[in-house]
Design an enzyme around this catalytic site. Sequence first.
Site, PDB file in Angstrom:
ATOM      1  CB  CYS A  93      40.697 -12.778   7.398  1.00 10.81           C
ATOM      2  SG  CYS A  93      41.031 -13.239   5.714  1.00 10.81           S
ATOM      3  CB  CYS A 111      42.399  -9.945   5.565  1.00  9.66           C
ATOM      4  SG  CYS A 111      40.747 -10.551   5.150  1.00  9.66           S
ATOM      5  CB  CYS A 159      16.997  -5.132  -0.580  1.00  7.87           C
ATOM      6  SG  CYS A 159      15.308  -5.737  -0.423  1.00  7.87           S
ATOM      7  CB  CYS A 205      14.713  -3.754  -3.252  1.00  5.45           C
ATOM      8  SG  CYS A 205      14.559  -3.382  -1.490  1.00  5.45           S
TER       9      CYS A 205
END
Length: 441
Positions: free
Chosen positions: A56, A59, A190, A193
């Site tokens: 990247c 980055c 999640c 969740c």
Amino acid sequence: MKLQLFGPLFGCSLLVSISAFYSSSDDVIELNPSNFNREVIQSDSLWLVEFYAPWCGHCQSLTQDWKKAATALKGIVKVGAVDADQHKSLGGQYGVRGFPTIKVFGANKNKPEDYQGGRSSQAIVDGAMNALRALVKERLSGKSGGSGYSRQSDGGGSKNDVVELTDGNFKTMVLESDDVWLVEFFAPWCGHCKNLEPEWAAAASSVKEQTKGKVRLGAVDATVHQEVAGRYGIKGFPTIKVFRKGEEPEDYQGGRTRGDIIERAMDLFSDNAPAPELVEIINEDAVKKTCEDSQLCIIAVLPHILDTGAAGRNGYLDVMMKMADKYKKKMWGWLWTEAGAQMELEAALGIGGFGYPAMAAINTRKMKFALLRGSFSDTGIHEFLRELSVGRGSTATLGGGVMPKVHTVEAWDGKDGQLPEEEDYDLSDVELDDISEKIEL
């Protein structure tokens, strides 16, 4: 051909050179799945974590500023970096979809915040200090972080009723407990969740109340407590398991609404709970202790012991015990008394006109009662209680709207009754002639 060879060779050498973004001499801590929980999640420090990919360009451009910021914040804020191209599971765990992504791991390590500031070293330091001030202010106010189950729920229950389970407390809390446990293994990132969280919290509060703590709901952050999650082969989230002492855990197969969870929990409670105690009414405390926490109190008035003997009375009590066991999931109270022992109670219930044995069901919160009109038998009592359990049946208000006076009496000793002894009269001093004269008169 040379050009073709040069391309791949150049690409390979470039990957080698840029993959090592940070070295041990930098103040940036390289993070990976092996050390992330230990270094970040279990840390009390504030963390800034960059998720990057070696290929990247953005980055690569950030690298020097990230190093400078890490040096400036050394000893104040921890600065780390994750090669999310190599460690895709770790990036996926925190929803990383682009590079570089910077996350702030503050008070609640399981729910990091996205860093929204600039990418210069000064902007990064300023953002870190703002986050640090917010963390200190939060701690000063008494608020705490932790998992999503540490505060009040918006779903009608208290998250405090969901027990936070860890690698350290799982054995003592769950495996060595006489209670039944439903345990959710979750991951903070999640979505399913998060949807389950308010349902689980609401169910936990209801189940705790209805079973008096005999069935508990717990939650394990499987991304942090990997030892216990690994022991039970947790591979997806959320996973729910049922734990009973001395037995292998079983997978929860029910629905995910609070109603589904409560229903399954009550079934588990019913399967494992003993039948409720059948209490003789010998004083006011016996009624109070049995009825105060029960939706209904089932009271039987049995014939006098002289009318039935011990065998007859035990027959009636056996019928009551059978029904108490059949309806134990309802958490009702069960009481009995002898005819004539509690006259005020009989009068308030209007029992005297129906003969004995008699039965009434009292809702002490509403001061309403219903009388058994059928036979005092398995079938008759079952029909009576079934109607009440579905909201049908004729009810009346208890006399005066209050519980009648309960007298203190001797408890039954389990034996046959005995007639009172007749007194012996000494007639030796009585003149029979005087008696005969009176009779003649």
